[in-house]
Design a protein around this motif. Sequence first.
Motif, short mmCIF file in Angstrom:
data_model
loop_
_atom_site.label_atom_id
_atom_site.label_comp_id
_atom_site.label_asym_id
_atom_site.label_seq_id
_atom_site.Cartn_x
_atom_site.Cartn_y
_atom_site.Cartn_z
N GLN A 1 0.83 -1.20 0.00
CA GLN A 1 0.00 0.00 0.00
C GLN A 1 0.87 1.25 0.00
O GLN A 1 0.55 2.25 -0.67
CB GLN A 1 -0.93 0.01 1.22
CG GLN A 1 -1.91 1.17 1.24
CD GLN A 1 -2.81 1.21 0.02
OE1 GLN A 1 -3.41 0.22 -0.34
NE2 GLN A 1 -2.89 2.37 -0.64
N ASP B 1 0.84 4.33 -2.64
CA ASP B 1 0.71 5.72 -2.20
C ASP B 1 1.84 6.58 -2.74
O ASP B 1 1.60 7.69 -3.26
CB ASP B 1 0.69 5.79 -0.67
CG ASP B 1 -0.55 5.16 -0.05
OD1 ASP B 1 -1.53 4.95 -0.80
OD2 ASP B 1 -0.53 4.88 1.16
N HIS C 1 1.50 7.35 -6.51
CA HIS C 1 0.51 8.40 -6.79
C HIS C 1 0.98 9.77 -6.31
O HIS C 1 0.78 10.78 -6.99
CB HIS C 1 -0.83 8.04 -6.13
CG HIS C 1 -1.61 7.00 -6.86
ND1 HIS C 1 -1.45 5.65 -6.63
CD2 HIS C 1 -2.57 7.11 -7.82
CE1 HIS C 1 -2.26 4.96 -7.42
NE2 HIS C 1 -2.96 5.82 -8.14
N GLU D 1 0.16 16.33 1.71
CA GLU D 1 0.73 15.33 0.81
C GLU D 1 2.20 15.07 1.14
O GLU D 1 2.67 13.92 1.08
CB GLU D 1 0.61 15.80 -0.65
CG GLU D 1 -0.81 15.83 -1.19
CD GLU D 1 -1.54 17.10 -0.80
OE1 GLU D 1 -0.94 17.95 -0.10
OE2 GLU D 1 -2.72 17.24 -1.18
N TRP E 1 2.39 12.91 4.19
CA TRP E 1 1.97 11.56 3.80
C TRP E 1 3.12 10.85 3.09
O TRP E 1 3.40 9.66 3.36
CB TRP E 1 0.75 11.68 2.90
CG TRP E 1 0.09 10.39 2.51
CD1 TRP E 1 0.39 9.14 2.95
CD2 TRP E 1 -1.01 10.24 1.60
NE1 TRP E 1 -0.44 8.22 2.37
CE2 TRP E 1 -1.31 8.86 1.54
CE3 TRP E 1 -1.77 11.13 0.85
CZ2 TRP E 1 -2.33 8.36 0.74
CZ3 TRP E 1 -2.78 10.63 0.05
CH2 TRP E 1 -3.06 9.27 0.00
N ASN E 2 3.79 11.58 2.21
CA ASN E 2 4.95 11.02 1.50
C ASN E 2 6.04 10.59 2.47
O ASN E 2 6.63 9.50 2.34
CB ASN E 2 5.48 12.07 0.51
CG ASN E 2 6.62 11.57 -0.33
OD1 ASN E 2 7.75 11.39 0.14
ND2 ASN E 2 6.37 11.37 -1.60
N ALA F 1 5.03 7.38 4.28
CA ALA F 1 5.11 6.21 3.40
C ALA F 1 6.56 5.80 3.16
O ALA F 1 6.88 4.60 3.11
CB ALA F 1 4.43 6.53 2.06
#
Length: 571
Positions: free
Chosen positions: A271, A275, A278, A300, A303-304, A307
């Motif tokens: 996942q 992520d 994208h 974002e 989030w990056n 991840a």
Amino acid sequence: MKTGSSLSDKDLHAEVDKVMFKGQETTTSGISWILYSLVSHPVHQQRCLTHPSLHQVLLDTTMPSSPSQEDRVVSLLGLVLLLLKAAQLYLRRQWLLKALHQFPSPPSHWFYGHKKEFQKESELPPLLERVEKYPKACVRWLWGTKALVLVYDPDYMKVFLGRSDPKPHRTYKYLAPWIGTGLLLLEGQKWFQHRRMLTPAFRYDILKAYVGIMADSVRVMLDKWEELVSQDSHLEIFGHVSLMTLDTIMKCAFSHQGSVQMDRSSQSYIQAIRDLSHLIVSRLRNAFHQNDLIYRLTPEGRWNHRACQLTHQHTVSVAKRSLSFWAEAHRKGRPCTLALPPQMENGSSLSDEDLRAEVDTFMFEGHDTTASGISWILYALASHPEHQQRCREEIQSLLGDGASITWDHLDQMRYTTMCIKEAMRLYPPVPFIGRELRKPITFPDGRSLPAGILVSLSFYGLHHNPNVWPNPEATPLFSLQVFDPTRFSPGSTQHSYAFLPFSGGSRNCIGKQFAMNELKVAVALTLLRFELSPDPSRVPVPTPIMVLRSKNGIHLQLRKLSDPGGDKDKL
């Protein structure tokens, strides 16, 4: 006008452009050079400062209602810098227009380029329209001062891939926090050293031993599918295939023990990969996210970062277990199939940082691209049942019930291999790669590009180019999507750079034979177990997100074959 006449819209637009250019460009140039001249001649600068008229201006600025002298200087410098930046952007655009004038493109907006054209559900249909309209290559304006050349001609591909131009740093740098500076991102001599060190891991004698491991991983996935389709014959396959290919690369390259497909942490890793893919594509399309500091402050960006941390935790864990296995095998004199041992055959070694980067690179490229390939191949065969059945019959004649599959079987799957290649023509796992010209280039047709130009080598466009892949039984408009495995039949002639599912030249995919073997094993064992058909209610929408994915998943209907003879039991 005083005479009652008026300017046409075209003339008005031209005059506005002229006034905007002359009104700021010449003034910017004048102010800049005047300031530079005064700085270079302090005597004259001092005389200007002591001139009575200037003193009067300075006295006026001391009035309470007027801004201070410092404020005026700051405002002036700010204006000058703003005008200089505007001039820089204008000159950049003029240089690009001149450099790219030999390559056509649809009309573009002066500010946002072709952004609207590629804002549809998928950017691939507009690409195919360009491929048909503009032979060999065309220009895509990303915005007013940034453009790239889309290339989809085999002769052009051969020229580009025969050179050593670097990947565009401004694009590929966003991958570095994720996969580090490994084989994918390295350039020059260090890339050559790493490539030479890692190549022995893909010798044929080593790859032969992997076929059984691949088959075991595929069977685990197919067993899961049997359980799932007993409740619902509709299945989204990309996620399952991703776990299977991750299981395979971890066992083959890193000697992992156990099944990744049953591990929750591996599902989280998959996942995170989705992520990040994208997020990176989204960042490239957002002009405000190009700055690292600004991006880190956005949702974002955070989030990056999370991840990336998750993927690194996974790969560090894999690397530690692998190195422990390698050390034990080395101590006991056992053979070791580890793709990234800390010491190579020639005695050279990777640093800790380089080793982690290569592990991250292998983990991503070794499973995600292959998962894309297998998923789209199964979809293509599901959509063409006559070719699916012919492949199944060939596989049954070789493998029987599929209890055993060997290296020798893979070379005998001739028709199945043709179908695999045709599916990868229609759905190349890596749709494009980028290059930035280090020096000027001239093509066989006489057109040329200067150094500094960005280029996108579109394998998707190349594989759908009607001038390269014609189909005489279809009209030109619809020939692009015709599934015709005979294109790859023995004795067929095609340009050596017309089919590039694993890129080409010196920087082609180091694991292409590994990947091709895995594709064959997965397709063979799947067709022995299931009959595939597409889900008409959820037709996949191909979209390039690092690899070729589907915007809405790849959904199939599966029917379990009750015996090798082909009788089916609908579930």
